[in-house]
Write a protein that holds these residues in place. Structure first.
Motif, PDB file in Angstrom:
ATOM      1  N   GLU A 204       5.942 -46.835 -43.120  1.00  0.00           N
ATOM      2  CA  GLU A 204       6.501 -46.271 -44.358  1.00  0.00           C
ATOM      3  C   GLU A 204       7.953 -45.862 -44.147  1.00  0.00           C
ATOM      4  OE1 GLU A 204       3.373 -43.843 -46.940  1.00  0.00           O
ATOM      5  OE2 GLU A 204       3.539 -43.093 -44.913  1.00  0.00           O
ATOM      6  N   ASP A 205       8.648 -45.635 -45.259  1.00  0.00           N
ATOM      7  CA  ASP A 205      10.003 -45.090 -45.170  1.00  0.00           C
ATOM      8  C   ASP A 205       9.972 -43.713 -44.524  1.00  0.00           C
ATOM      9  OD1 ASP A 205      12.015 -46.787 -46.100  1.00  0.00           O
ATOM     10  OD2 ASP A 205      11.238 -46.616 -48.142  1.00  0.00           O
ATOM     11  N   ILE A 206      10.985 -43.433 -43.720  1.00  0.00           N
ATOM     12  CA  ILE A 206      11.076 -42.124 -43.084  1.00  0.00           C
ATOM     13  C   ILE A 206      12.450 -41.538 -43.411  1.00  0.00           C
ATOM     14  CG2 ILE A 206      11.202 -40.930 -40.868  1.00  0.00           C
ATOM     15  CD1 ILE A 206       9.318 -42.901 -39.734  1.00  0.00           C
ATOM     16  N   THR A 207      12.461 -40.256 -43.746  1.00  0.00           N
ATOM     17  CA  THR A 207      13.753 -39.602 -43.949  1.00  0.00           C
ATOM     18  C   THR A 207      13.797 -38.349 -43.085  1.00  0.00           C
ATOM     19  OG1 THR A 207      12.793 -38.490 -45.852  1.00  0.00           O
ATOM     20  CG2 THR A 207      14.183 -40.402 -46.298  1.00  0.00           C
ATOM     21  N   ASP A 208      14.979 -37.796 -42.971  1.00  0.00           N
ATOM     22  CA  ASP A 208      15.188 -36.557 -42.217  1.00  0.00           C
ATOM     23  C   ASP A 208      14.682 -36.647 -40.785  1.00  0.00           C
ATOM     24  OD1 ASP A 208      16.598 -35.044 -44.038  1.00  0.00           O
ATOM     25  OD2 ASP A 208      14.776 -34.580 -45.174  1.00  0.00           O
ATOM     26  N   GLN A 209      15.044 -37.723 -40.132  1.00  0.00           N
ATOM     27  CA  GLN A 209      14.686 -37.870 -38.731  1.00  0.00           C
ATOM     28  C   GLN A 209      15.487 -36.880 -37.883  1.00  0.00           C
ATOM     29  OE1 GLN A 209      15.907 -40.171 -40.758  1.00  0.00           O
ATOM     30  NE2 GLN A 209      14.892 -42.140 -40.527  1.00  0.00           N
ATOM     31  N   LYS A 210      14.990 -36.638 -36.691  1.00  0.00           N
ATOM     32  CA  LYS A 210      15.782 -35.871 -35.731  1.00  0.00           C
ATOM     33  C   LYS A 210      16.968 -36.733 -35.308  1.00  0.00           C
ATOM     34  CE  LYS A 210      12.869 -32.412 -35.110  1.00  0.00           C
ATOM     35  NZ  LYS A 210      13.199 -31.018 -35.373  1.00  0.00           N
ATOM     36  N   ALA A 211      18.110 -36.107 -35.142  1.00  0.00           N
ATOM     37  CA  ALA A 211      19.300 -36.884 -34.791  1.00  0.00           C
ATOM     38  C   ALA A 211      19.121 -37.582 -33.444  1.00  0.00           C
ATOM     39  CB  ALA A 211      20.522 -35.994 -34.756  1.00  0.00           C
ATOM     40  N   HIS A 212      18.318 -36.965 -32.550  1.00  0.00           N
ATOM     41  CA  HIS A 212      18.166 -37.561 -31.216  1.00  0.00           C
ATOM     42  C   HIS A 212      16.999 -38.543 -31.169  1.00  0.00           C
ATOM     43  CE1 HIS A 212      15.936 -33.670 -31.225  1.00  0.00           C
ATOM     44  NE2 HIS A 212      14.978 -34.517 -30.947  1.00  0.00           N
ATOM     45  N   ALA A 213      16.238 -38.647 -32.245  1.00  0.00           N
ATOM     46  CA  ALA A 213      15.101 -39.566 -32.244  1.00  0.00           C
ATOM     47  C   ALA A 213      15.090 -40.394 -33.524  1.00  0.00           C
ATOM     48  CB  ALA A 213      13.785 -38.798 -32.094  1.00  0.00           C
ATOM     49  N   PRO A 214      16.012 -41.334 -33.632  1.00  0.00           N
ATOM     50  CA  PRO A 214      16.067 -42.155 -34.835  1.00  0.00           C
ATOM     51  C   PRO A 214      14.832 -43.049 -34.929  1.00  0.00           C
ATOM     52  CG  PRO A 214      18.008 -42.504 -33.431  1.00  0.00           C
ATOM     53  CD  PRO A 214      17.005 -41.757 -32.647  1.00  0.00           C
ATOM     54  N   ARG A 215      14.261 -43.140 -36.116  1.00  0.00           N
ATOM     55  CA  ARG A 215      13.094 -43.996 -36.288  1.00  0.00           C
ATOM     56  C   ARG A 215      13.017 -44.419 -37.742  1.00  0.00           C
ATOM     57  NH1 ARG A 215       8.700 -40.313 -37.289  1.00  0.00           N
ATOM     58  NH2 ARG A 215       7.319 -41.924 -36.515  1.00  0.00           N
ATOM     59  N   GLY A 216      12.619 -45.677 -37.994  1.00  0.00           N
ATOM     60  CA  GLY A 216      12.616 -46.154 -39.366  1.00  0.00           C
ATOM     61  C   GLY A 216      11.610 -47.253 -39.613  1.00  0.00           C
ATOM     62  N   LYS A 217      11.307 -47.417 -40.888  1.00  0.00           N
ATOM     63  CA  LYS A 217      10.297 -48.370 -41.341  1.00  0.00           C
ATOM     64  C   LYS A 217      10.529 -49.777 -40.786  1.00  0.00           C
ATOM     65  CE  LYS A 217      10.537 -50.120 -45.481  1.00  0.00           C
ATOM     66  NZ  LYS A 217      10.671 -50.090 -46.945  1.00  0.00           N
ATOM     67  N   GLY A 218       9.407 -50.408 -40.439  1.00  0.00           N
ATOM     68  CA  GLY A 218       9.496 -51.816 -40.052  1.00  0.00           C
ATOM     69  C   GLY A 218       9.833 -52.055 -38.600  1.00  0.00           C
ATOM     70  N   THR A 219       9.897 -50.988 -37.812  1.00  0.00           N
ATOM     71  CA  THR A 219      10.148 -51.186 -36.386  1.00  0.00           C
ATOM     72  C   THR A 219       9.009 -50.563 -35.584  1.00  0.00           C
ATOM     73  OG1 THR A 219      11.430 -49.152 -36.274  1.00  0.00           O
ATOM     74  CG2 THR A 219      12.646 -51.186 -36.613  1.00  0.00           C
ATOM     75  N   VAL A 220       8.950 -50.943 -34.313  1.00  0.00           N
ATOM     76  CA  VAL A 220       7.912 -50.425 -33.428  1.00  0.00           C
ATOM     77  C   VAL A 220       8.516 -49.323 -32.573  1.00  0.00           C
ATOM     78  CG1 VAL A 220       6.394 -51.021 -31.519  1.00  0.00           C
ATOM     79  CG2 VAL A 220       6.669 -52.599 -33.417  1.00  0.00           C
ATOM     80  N   GLU A 221       7.704 -48.356 -32.230  1.00  0.00           N
ATOM     81  CA  GLU A 221       8.203 -47.260 -31.408  1.00  0.00           C
ATOM     82  C   GLU A 221       7.122 -46.810 -30.440  1.00  0.00           C
ATOM     83  OE1 GLU A 221       8.997 -44.052 -34.070  1.00  0.00           O
ATOM     84  OE2 GLU A 221       6.915 -43.854 -34.678  1.00  0.00           O
ATOM     85  N   SER A 222       7.528 -46.026 -29.470  1.00  0.00           N
ATOM     86  CA  SER A 222       6.561 -45.451 -28.542  1.00  0.00           C
ATOM     87  C   SER A 222       7.241 -44.300 -27.812  1.00  0.00           C
ATOM     88  CB  SER A 222       6.075 -46.503 -27.553  1.00  0.00           C
ATOM     89  OG  SER A 222       7.153 -47.029 -26.836  1.00  0.00           O
TER      90      SER A 222
END
Lengths: 238, 129, 412, 246
Positions: D164-182
């Motif tokens: 889903e769309d994400i807003t107000d991420q932490k500046a040190h932990a950017p994360r956004g829709k359509g990508t994988v993270e861990s």
């Protein structure tokens, strides 16, 4: 006189030459007699059929496709890419930018390369194919080279040496509002704009007039109804 | 010649609707904090994406966390406050990035992942450990 | 025997227009679904953090596998010199390109970032079989396009065999690559097997030929062009052989797994306890997709084109079921991280993962199929892909009118 | 231009704040950070393979039902719950194991194991999945196309896809829709010389973080002393996370 003023004046002049020149040509075309019914068969029997046929000519270059696949491939590639690139350039003359221009933007970016590939193919044909080389005049080569130079300088601004496009848009809008704004002096940009100006100046006397000319081709724009309707045109009308 | 007459009418009409009286719309770029950006202004206008891109790869892959070209610092310094006194997000046309990017119709991908607003500092930077 | 000639179809009948309208509608629906999925994010699909590949991948992998198989007929003609298949080679090449494009479109539109397609084309990690596949797919399109050129432009005909050879080798490598996408997954119990590559190659023979048969027969029925018994019978026996070959490799795959105790869990899941996946396997793939067509093709006592076409349809359904079992079933079975332990967490550890296909996903997959068929339908109209006649007298070098009886032009 | 002046004032104030923070850290650090990790690397220096970050989890000390590490991770990296656990991002999760034969139960946190030979990195078509020189496995979201092949390849289910769309991420932990993270091992903290948030949050001392290449580090000493194992050691991936007491 500053660069900005020179280019502003040049743009006005080029626009006048382009618009008046092409309009004059169109007027000449429209007055040129078409004494006989010569639509190439199979030809449409109705006016709406003619409209459909012209639409296919304009959109997919149908008769070119039937006659030569390679020229069609490169030619069509170039024209479609050019259309996308032109749409992308609308952002410089609209404020706020039309919503669909935003959608076209990303495709227009890659269309630049497709445009170059199409032009390259067309030029290669004039060099490699013996018969075509024999009938190619210098202007045939030069027109292709001019278009390629425009494409290369444009792509170079996107991918090599950036220019201040916000200021550029200010300049372009300034021309439209008769409220001149400074033009960024980036050499690539000046090259690009100069080449486009050149194109605008020579368009009305070049072979690029096939764009409006297409609509005046009797073999394409006539209805195949010589028995139903008496054909009266040009000198035979008098 | 009816064709020429029509064209002249169209030309006159076009001239009439052109809003000569209005000034050219140019973006009003909000000023950042401090006296001077990290690079020369003209340089930033044409090449800010290169700086950010370079820094992004350095930080991501090599762990280099210098502040000069970091997006986080751009956001900190160029935050624009909205009517409520809080920094606006990139959705707002007043956002520092939006002002020009909308004008030039260039989309920005950064803020799909990065926050377009500076972090609200409650107790400074020391909530670690 | 006359030299086989291909001609454009006229493409003015209302049936043809209706076909294009229907296909266009499906493509539009698929595109709409993709835009919806991208705009909303993948939470509107049935896919989640456990089942990361879903319906789009079932369709896409099927189409990609079938694409390389669709080229078979052309290979048999150009590489192995079988004259009977010669008039079919152009259609075979066109179908191969169309199916691959259809599959790739689905795959790309399902990405989290289809807008970054250019990134996938400019950043390569050469240790990734996926990156190799990007090369293999693009290369396949180029190689088959050149092959078609050699085939269809008379002055280039001398190079047909060479180009056909390259295309043939390329397609074998391509399907090896597709199979290896799963074969290289060391983490998952159901994948991680070298046999995946040969199994996918044989599957491509079978599924690709099935799609080819359907497209060929339907276009011949639709255009009223004559089709003789020879070609139908060739298609019948060829399909029968390929279906059998797939069944053989699938059997080997499971038997090998069953021998190793380590794999008993996943095997009993797929073959016995997996619910929908077990059903898909036994009923979908084994019965509907293999046994039934084999019976129809060999023991129905008929080699009429309708029977072969129905069998081809069943093989396609079975193929989709098999893809579902491999792709979804393989993910549904929990990862074995702690052998000998029961695992519980709030992140679906130790449980069979649930997947409910959503409408947008299915529409996207169908859109890809429709897009591939649109390319074919449009292709046969604008270029000379479809043979004028497949009557025995036109294609069979051994044809003798007295022995052929009244069998000519029976298919039309 | 009053507005401008306040801006400058703010800028100065923040500058002062930071300088004092840095100063304070420099003075206090040797004492306070002793048990965490080695000295912070200068900001302009690239990471090297001389360091290999690793973690040792003592499942004997890890309490069943305690999820402080999970919560700390969520706060630190701004992970929010959507109410649909099947699509929630999960960088670290608590797992309970029950031996099928003996009935013995163990609890432990599972996170990205930061393999030395990560399958996710091998399969990633664009190179978005990568391993930093110091052994931290990350996703470069700028070039992640969201194909999820890494999720198929990970033996530990350590990766999540953002649905889903994400807003107000932490500046040190950017994360956004359509990508994988861990799990990033809280790379932003590690680069500042701090431990990952989960390690700092664990009161039981069940997690030790440090440089496995430095024989003097606590983690190296512990790994020498105690019996530890790697999950799915059969794959030979040489993990950055080791477990004790399973």
């Amino acid at each position: 006189m500053s660069l900005s003023v020179i280019y502003a004046l040049l743009f006005y002049a080029a626009t006048l030459v382009l618009v008046i020149g092409v309009a004059r040509k169109i007027a000449i075309y429209s007055k040129t007699p078409q004494p006989l019914k010569i639509p190439t068969t199979p030809a449409p029997l109705t006016t709406s059929g003619v409209v459909w046929r012209m639409a296919k000519e304009v959109a997919v270059f149908q008769s070119l496709f039937k006659s030569n696949k390679w020229i069609w491939l490169f030619g069509w590639l170039f024209h479609v890419a050019l259309a996308l690139v032109l749409m992308r350039h609308l952002r410089y003359v609209t404020e706020p930018v039309w919503f669909w221009v935003n959608w076209v933007q990303p495709f227009g970016k890659y269309a630049g390369f497709a445009m170059l590939a199409g032009l390259g193919g067309l030029w290669l044909r004039r060099i490699v194919v013996d018969r075509v080389r024999y009938i190619s005049s210098p202007s045939d080569h030069l027109m292709l080279l001019l278009l390629m130079a425009i494409a290369v300088s444009g792509l170079a601004m996107k991918y090599v040496d950036h220019t201040d496009i916000v200021a550029l848009k200010g300049f372009m809008l300034g021309l439209m509002y008769f409220d001149w704004q400074p033009l960024p002096g980036n050499p690539l940009l000046i090259t690009h704009l100069s080449l486009v100006l050149l194109l605008m100046f020579i368009f009305p006397i070049s072979k690029l007039l096939h764009a409006p000319g297409l609509f005046f081709s009797p073999t394409r724009n006539q209805t195949d109804n010589p028995r139903e309707v008496r054909h009266v045109a040009g000198w035979s009308a008098k | 010649m009816p064709g020429v007459r029509i064209m002249m009418r169209v030309a006159v009409l076009l001239f009439l609707v052109t809003p000569v009286w209005a000034g050219t719309p140019v973006p009003e770029i909000p000023k950042g904090k401090g006296q001077q950006c990290v690079e020369d202004t003209a340089m930033m206008r044409t090449n800010h994406m290169e700086f950010i891109l370079h820094q992004r790869d350095d930080t991501m892959h090599r762990g280099i966390r210098t502040k000069k070209h970091s997006l986080k610092e751009c956001i900190e310094c160029h935050a624009v406050k909205g009517d409520d006194g809080m920094p606006v997000s990139v959705e707002s046309p007043k956002h520092f990035c939006s002002v020009c990017h909308r004008y030039a119709a260039v989309s920005i991908d950064c803020f799909q992942c990065h926050n377009s607003k500076p972090e609200i500092k409650l107790t400074g930077d020391r909530n670690g450990q | 025997m006359k030299y086989p000639v291909c001609r454009e179809i006229e493409g003015k009948s209302s049936a043809y227009v209706a076909l294009l309208v229907i296909l266009g509608g499906l493509v539009a629906l698929g595109l709409g679904a993709a835009i919806y999925m991208e705009h909303q994010g993948h939470h509107v699909t049935g896919m989640n953090n456990q089942i990361v590949w879903g319906m789009p991948h079932v369709f896409a992998v099927f189409l990609i596998v079938a694409a390389s198989g669709a080229l078979n007929v052309a290979s048999i003609s150009s590489v192995f010199g079988k004259v009977v298949y010669k008039p079919l080679a152009p259609l075979s090449g066109l179908l191969a390109i169309a199916l691959l494009v259809g599959g790739l479109v689905v795959l790309v539109l399902d990405l989290g970032h289809p807008d970054r397609l250019i990134v996938a084309m400019t950043n390569y990690n050469f240790k990734s079989i996926f990156a190799w596949n990007i090369f293999l797919y693009n290369g396949f399109l180029a190689v088959v396009a050149v092959y078609l050129w050699m085939l269809m432009e008379r002055r280039m005909n001398t190079y047909t065999k060479a180009a056909g050879m390259v295309a043939f080798v390329w397609r074998l490598i391509l399907t090896t690559g597709t199979g290896s996408i799963f074969g290289f997954l060391v983490a998952r119990q159901f994948y991680d097997a070298a046999i995946m590559a040969p199994m996918f190659i044989v599957m491509s023979f079978s599924f690709g030929l099935a799609v080819f048969i359907l497209v060929l027969f339907v276009s011949f029925w639709g255009t009223g062009r004559p089709m003789g018994e020879v070609i139908v019978d060739r298609m019948r026996s060829l399909l029968s052989l390929f279906v059998l070959a797939v069944l053989f490799l699938v059997a080997i795959f499971h038997v090998t797994n069953l021998y190793a105790t380590e794999h008993h869990g996943i095997e009993s899941f797929i073959l016995r306890d997996g619910g929908i996946y077990t059903m898909m396997f036994w009923v979908g793939y084994v019965f509907v997709g293999s046994v039934l067509p084999l019976l129809l093709l060999n023991f129905s006592g008929s080699s009429r084109s309708e029977v072969v076409a129905v069998s081809a349809g069943l093989v396609i359904l079975g193929g989709l079921a098999m893809m579902y079992v491999i792709i979804i079933g393989g993910q549904a079975y929990p990862l074995v991280m702690f052998p000998g332990y029961e695992v519980v967490s709030d992140f679906s550890d130790g449980v069979v993962n649930v997947y409910r296909p959503s409408l947008p996903e299915i529409l996207l997959g169908m859109g890809g199929v429709a897009f591939a068929l649109t390319i074919v339908a449009f292709g046969v109209k604008v270029l000379r892909f479809l043979p004028l006649s497949l009557a025995d007298k036109d294609i069979d070098p051994h044809y003798r009118p007295d022995t052929a009886g009244g069998a000519t032009a029976s298919g039309a | 231009m009053a507005n401008n002046d306040t801006n400058i004032d703010q800028y100065r104030r923040r500058f002062l704040e930071r300088s004092t923070a840095v100063l304070a850290a420099g003075v206090i650090a040797p004492g306070v950070f002793l048990h965490t990790v080695a000295n912070a690397r200068p900001a302009d220096e690239a990471v090297t393979s001389k360091v290999r970050w690793g973690m040792l989890v003592d499942s004997g000390k890890c309490k069943t039902g305690c999820d402080k590490c999970v919560k700390a991770c969520e706060v630190e990296n701004g992970l929010t719950r959507t109410g649909r656990p099947e699509i929630d991002a999960q960088w670290i999760r608590k797992v309970t194991l029950k031996n099928k034969q003996t009935g013995h139960t163990t609890s432990l946190p599972m996170l990205c194991q930061h393999c030395a030979e990560p399958p996710c990195v091998d399969v990633c078509p664009t190179g978005a999945s990568f391993k930093r020189a110091d052994g931290i496995v990350l996703v470069d979201k700028h070039i992640c196309i969201g194909c999820r092949y890494c999720m198929m390849a990970c033996p530990y289910k350590a990766r999540s896809f953002i649905h889903e769309d994400i807003t107000d991420q932490k500046a040190h932990a950017p994360r956004g829709k359509g990508t994988v993270e861990s799990c990033t091992f809280c790379v932003h903290r590690v680069d500042k010389g701090q431990s990952p948030a989960c390690v700092s949050a664990c009161d039981e001392g069940a997690m030790v973080f440090g440089d496995m290449n430095d024989p003097q580090s606590e983690i190296s000493q512990r790994l020498r002393e105690v019996q530890s194992m790697e999950i799915r050691g059969d794959l030979g991936l040489n993990l950055g996370v080791r477990y004790q007491g399973i």
